[in-house]
Scaffold this active site. Sequence first.
Site, short mmCIF file in Angstrom:
data_model
loop_
_atom_site.label_atom_id
_atom_site.label_comp_id
_atom_site.label_asym_id
_atom_site.label_seq_id
_atom_site.Cartn_x
_atom_site.Cartn_y
_atom_site.Cartn_z
CB ALA A 119 -0.93 -0.01 1.21
CG HIS A 120 -1.17 5.01 0.68
ND1 HIS A 120 -2.26 5.81 0.49
CD2 HIS A 120 -1.31 4.50 1.91
CE1 HIS A 120 -3.01 5.79 1.56
NE2 HIS A 120 -2.46 4.99 2.43
CG ASN A 121 2.92 7.34 2.02
OD1 ASN A 121 1.77 7.50 1.59
ND2 ASN A 121 3.87 8.23 1.87
CB SER A 139 2.16 4.75 6.79
OG SER A 139 1.67 5.74 5.91
#
Length: 199
Positions: A119-121, A139
Amino acid sequence: PRVTLGDRVAIGARVTLFPGVFVGDDSVIGDDSTLYPNVVIREGCTLGARVIVHSGTVIGSDGFGYVQQGGRHHKIPQLGGVVIEDDVELGANVTVDRATFGQTRIKQGTKIDNLVQVAHNVTVGEHNILVAQVGIAGSTTLGQYVMVGGQAALADHLQIGDHVMIAAKSGVTRNLEGNQIVSGAPVMPHATFLKALAV
């Protein structure tokens, strides 16, 4: 045939792009990399040298970010990118989402099996092994030499230490110190999981 390169794309030496590959604007593909059929590299992504990407993988799709207001889900713009470092291999139908800001990063030497979601980050450390159907929420950061078994899930904003082994089908909902083996959902030390299973 049917390879599409966007504007300002940089392709290194001895790169192989199989049919149907799409590379978006401002992306970079490093030397000696191979992208198999129907790989999508969205805009603003960077792949290092000797990266192997198998068919159907999408790098740089939007992170899953929404805010609820007035009973509706409103999309949060995903403005960051993805960096895949040297000597990484991604299996078929892997998805690596772009960061909301900054970069989603997969560090050098990591090997990822088919059908994994990053997923993002997220930051995946050096020389990790992620087995099929692993899902890592936004994250979360994995250290070096982490191994994650098939269908394990990691919650968001976690810190996973170096040399952690996470057994298949585990549910990780808390930070993990390095140099341990864990399993179960919620995750626990592997020896404790085996005792609970016996009981």
